[in-house]
Scaffold this active site. Structure first.
Site, PDB file in Angstrom:
ATOM      1  N   THR A 193       0.860  -1.171   0.000  1.00 60.00           N
ATOM      2  CA  THR A 193       0.000   0.000   0.000  1.00 60.00           C
ATOM      3  C   THR A 193       0.901   1.227   0.000  1.00 60.00           C
ATOM      4  OG1 THR A 193      -1.709  -1.133   1.224  1.00 60.00           O
ATOM      5  CG2 THR A 193      -1.797   1.244   1.270  1.00 60.00           C
ATOM      6  N   PHE A 251       1.203   4.976   1.025  1.00 58.15           N
ATOM      7  CA  PHE A 251       0.621   5.984   1.895  1.00 58.15           C
ATOM      8  C   PHE A 251       1.226   7.337   1.565  1.00 58.15           C
ATOM      9  CE2 PHE A 251       0.238   2.047   4.177  1.00 58.15           C
ATOM     10  CZ  PHE A 251      -1.043   2.121   4.713  1.00 58.15           C
TER      11      PHE A 251
END
Ligand code: PEP
Ligand code: MN
Length: 646
Positions: free
Chosen positions: A537, A539
């Site tokens: 992921t 961020f």
């Protein structure tokens, strides 16, 4: 024994209870446990518990169910976090994984300095090495003694790593005290009680190895000796026990990790090297230990294990250690932890959060950082990875809550996910950027993919002259490729094509950069050669934009020049309008790392483009491109500039 005090006990009454216990030879520790104040009292004498129970302010007295009291969770509910070395020091315990690495024995000044630099580069936070070696054979290398310890101290200081070394006698403990940051009690000495008492009394942190035939209870009783003698900082180390199995040197008692963590508040680390004794099995055992909840590892690493004076066959090559650290970094979030890392290049005195690394522990006052999600959510873990465990944090509801908190100043920055490797973009956050024009992206955090160098089974790394791979993969492996400047890089359409060409050509001078899965029938020459970690992921760190321009980068995020920018724009509905925008960038050599189109809410069949671009190092070019884009695009939103995550 545990003495539970009544809520609101007066200072005087509490002191009277303490005096009562102290006069009867008890060591006392005060703890808060489940809202109660309790005194954990350890001592040799037995007293009438009823008499103690009658003292004012005493609610209840219980003898602990375990023979070890100071080491028991019953007297100390919270995890102990041990700090080693000069403050801020290296912490062991809590939500971090702390890795200690170094050779089995200090062999020379050069050897320990070289090893220290290599393991530090891979992220080890402490240096290990034996100066006094308790060897099974009296004819084996016994260590360099105090001279070796001096070399180790120097190597530790040069690399900013506290050191841990084994102490084998009470007399030596006194001599070694000012040279080492942490004492190691070796497996063979776990029940050398005079040694435990002396070392415990010196007040330094102690790494207590489990004896080869010790039960968990005996091990915790040895920890009790150290704690009762005065030190508060004991780290337990599982290093394999003796069983009927002879294939491995010892048998790693993985189950001891969760068991001990339930019984004791002390941090537990694992020594996979002595547990397994076989180099090629060490990393798997190390990962298993992390998966089982270990607070850290101590790993033997030697620059040339074949020539090591002790334990060469179980010592990792530095490259293997590097790979192990990367794997631990990827695994850590699964068990809700972060790998504690020493930032790779940190100028003395600077405080810098390098995305993907932990902040130094004394990072100073980091202002509140907003995030949305549960405690220990991936967002929070990302926050911890960026800003450090001690960062003040503000948990808010929903991603818009993060934007609100940053906008109204209750948080200085926020962390939100924008892209997931499985699910793609988090559109909600892109939409929020459009709704909050005063908020900008100032940083990002990514994780990694694993690349391997794959070749014909007959090839050796020395025979390689040509590397095939996808240009993107070349870029991701730049650090590794730069170490081999003689190699010719031949771009392929994909890593699969590159690997297939090796099978087809059967050449031993060609290797491909590809994943492990593409290595079937081929040989993996090196694993984990990518410079950048895998992206599960992505961020971004958001901050308040000031003066309508670029967002100021908080000092805690480092002051390196931004090299990446994120933009959102739409284009008019006519031929070549998107092409014109992209050409503006391509003409100036600006690389696009992301281009995604997404429908505009409320305007059917109209699209927004999300674009991530690199910022060329030459001054001014990027600003010109932005000005030009504004004239060519519609609804132009500049989301911010930042350093691309490593
Ligand atoms: C060591 O760590 O160097 C060592 C000798 O380990 P153990 O005491 O666990 O055998
Ligand atoms: Mn050893």
């Amino acid at each position: 024994m545990i003495v539970v005090l009544t809520k609101g006990i007066s200072t005087h009454d509490k002191e009277m209870v303490r005096i009562y216990l102290r006069d009867r030879g008890f060591n006392i520790r005060e703890q808060s446990f489940g809202g109660d104040t309790i005194l954990g009292a350890a001592g040799k004498t037995t007293i009438d518990l009823r008499e103690l129970g009658l003292l004012p302010g005493v609610e209840r007295v219980a003898s602990t169910s375990k023979p070890y009291e100071l080491a028991s969770r019953e007297t100390h509910g919270e995890d102990t976090i041990v700090t080693v070395g000069a403050l801020p020091g290296v912490k062991i315990g809590g939500s971090r994984i702390s890795v200690i690495a170094g050779p089995c024995a200090v062999e020379s000044k050069e050897q320990i300095r070289e090893t220290a630099a290599r393991v530090r580069e891979s992220g080890a936070v402490m240096l290990r090495g034996g100066a006094y070696k308790p060897r099974t054979s009296p004819y084996a290398f016994q260590g360099l003694g105090m001279e070796g310890l001096e070399y180790m101290k120097l190597a530790g200081e040069e690399n900013g790593m506290p050191i841990v070394t084994e102490v084998v006698s009470p007399e030596l403990a006194v001599q070694m005290k000012d040279l080492t940051d942490m004492f190691q009690i070796g497996a063979r000495n776990m029940q050398n009680f005079e040694l435990l008492k002396k070392v415990g009394s010196l007040g330094k942190p102690v790494l207590l190895k489990r004896g080869p035939s010790a039960t968990i209870e005996e091990w915790l009783l040895s920890a009790e000796y150290l704690l009762a003698a005065g030190t508060k900082d004991v780290v337990l180390c599982e290093r394999g026990i003796r069983t009927f199995e002879t294939y491995t040197r010892n048998t790693l008692d993985i189950s001891a990790i969760p068991v001990v963590k339930g019984l004791s508040h002390l941090p537990v680390i694992v020594d996979p090297s002595h547990a397994v004794g076989i180099r090629d099995k060490v990393s798997q055992a190390a990962l298993a230990a992390v998966a089982a909840g270990a607070d850290g590892l101590t790993v033997e690493v030697h620059p040339r294990p074949d020539t090591a004076l002790s334990d060469g066959p179980q010592s990792l090559y530095p490259e293997q250690f590097e790979k192990l650290m990367r794997d631990i970094e990827a695994l850590a979030p699964v068990v809700g932890k972060e790998l504690l890392r020493t930032p790779r290049t940190l100028a003395p005195g600077t405080v810098q959060a390098v995305p993907g690394t932990a902040l130094p522990r004394n990072a100073g006052a980091v202002p509140p950082i907003a995030y949305s999600g549960e405690n220990s959510s991936y967002t929070e873990q990302a926050l911890t990875r960026i800003f450090g465990e001690d960062a003040e944090r503000l948990q808010v509801s929903g991603f818009s809550g993060v934007f609100d908190a940053v906008l109204d100043g209750s948080a200085s920055a926020g962390v939100v996910p924008v892209e997931n490797s499985l699910a793609g973009s988090v559109h909600e956050n892109y939409d929020l950027f459009l709704r909050y024009p005063d908020i900008a992206i100032v940083g990002e955090l990514k994780l990694r993919v694993v690349h391997c160098l794959i070749a014909d089974p007959r090839a050796e790394i020395e025979s390689i002259q040509v590397i095939r791979g996808h240009p993107q993969d070349f870029a991701q492996c730049k650090g590794f490729l730069d170490k081999h400047p003689g190699w010719i890089l031949e771009p392929s359409n994909s890593s699969a094509d590159a690997a297939a060409s090796i099978v087809r050509d059967g050449a031993i001078r060609v290797a491909a950069i590809a994943g492990e899965a593409q290595a079937q029938g081929l040989k993996i020459l090196r694993e984990g050669i990518e410079t950048n970690p895998l992206n599960y992921t992505r961020f971004v760190i958001i901050s308040r934009r000031e003066n309508g321009g670029r967002a100021p980068i908080p000092p805690s995020l480092g002051s390196d020049k931004p090299n990446k920018a994120s933009l959102v724009f739409s284009v008019s509905d006519e031929p070549g309008s998107l092409f014109a925008c992209l050409k503006t960038m391509s003409d100036r050599g600006i690389n696009l790392s992301k281009l995604e189109s997404r429908p505009i809410q409320g305007k059917p069949w109209e699209y927004l483009f999300y674009v991530d671009v690199s910022i060329p190092p030459e001054e001014g070019i990027f600003d010109q491109v932005i000005e030009e884009l504004k004239t060519k695009a519609r609804d132009f939103h500049f989301l911010g500039t930042y350093r691309a995550s490593l």
